[in-house]
Motif scaffolding. Structure first.
Motif, short mmCIF file in Angstrom:
data_model
loop_
_atom_site.label_atom_id
_atom_site.label_comp_id
_atom_site.label_asym_id
_atom_site.label_seq_id
_atom_site.Cartn_x
_atom_site.Cartn_y
_atom_site.Cartn_z
N ALA A 27 1.17 -0.81 -0.61
CA ALA A 27 0.23 0.00 0.37
C ALA A 27 0.85 0.73 0.46
O ALA A 27 0.99 2.15 -0.73
CB ALA A 27 -0.64 -0.01 1.44
N ALA A 28 1.99 1.63 0.65
CA ALA A 28 3.04 2.81 0.94
C ALA A 28 3.06 2.69 -0.31
O ALA A 28 3.45 3.89 -0.67
CB ALA A 28 3.93 2.47 1.83
N ALA A 29 3.34 1.27 -1.19
CA ALA A 29 4.07 1.50 -2.21
C ALA A 29 3.79 2.17 -3.45
O ALA A 29 3.96 2.58 -4.83
CB ALA A 29 4.66 -0.06 -2.70
N ILE A 30 1.99 1.50 -3.47
CA ILE A 30 1.32 2.63 -4.39
C ILE A 30 0.81 3.61 -3.68
O ILE A 30 -0.81 4.36 -4.65
CB ILE A 30 0.16 1.05 -5.31
N SER A 31 0.68 3.85 -3.27
CA SER A 31 -0.39 5.09 -2.59
C SER A 31 -0.16 6.70 -2.50
O SER A 31 1.22 6.64 -2.36
CB SER A 31 -0.20 5.12 -0.91
N ASP A 32 -1.06 7.02 -3.15
CA ASP A 32 -0.49 9.35 -2.73
C ASP A 32 -1.00 10.03 -1.92
O ASP A 32 -0.99 11.44 -1.43
CB ASP A 32 -0.98 9.34 -4.02
#
Length: 132
Positions: A27-32
């Motif tokens: 989630a951290a890798a894809i979150s804005d």
């Protein structure tokens, strides 16, 4: 689109079941939308306190350690300007990101915001049926 989990979030996530940690890391890798890990592993005493205050309704919490010593739940919160936000629209914005991350890594997940009663926006857990 990605955020960097703080060292505090990473340290807290160390108490999570590895599959749950994978979801949050993805989630951290894809979150804005910036977010932080608030709580993962709880003691029985901490859970009792939360039930007594009305912040939880069960002593059968997924935050309590399993036989492997790991939690099956994580509480996360969106961060705005470096501060935790309790604004529900932000949790609704974060939810699809966490759900997409879970799908990406092939891990089933449940959100407290989807519960019919006692909505719990920060709460994410692995399902009881697949993760006893």
């Amino acid at each position: 689109m990605s955020i960097t989990l703080s060292q505090r979030s990473k340290d807290r996530l160390a108490g999570a079941h590895p599959d749950l940690a994978k979801v949050i890391e993805r989630a951290a890798a894809i979150s804005d939308l910036d977010f932080t890990v608030l709580e993962v592993l709880r003691t029985v005493e901490r859970q009792r306190e939360l039930v007594a205050k009305g912040a939880s309704r069960t002593m059968n919490s997924r935050h309590l350690p399993g036989k492997d010593g790991k939690s099956r739940a994580v509480d996360i919160a969106p961060m705005i300007g470096g501060q935790v936000s309790w604004d529900w629209p932000l949790y609704r914005k974060l939810a699809p990101i966490i759900k997409q991350a879970a799908a990406d890594v092939g891990v089933p997940i449940e959100w407290g915001g989807d519960w019919r009663s006692f909505k719990d926006g920060p709460h994410w857990q692995l399902p009881f049926g697949k993760y006893p």
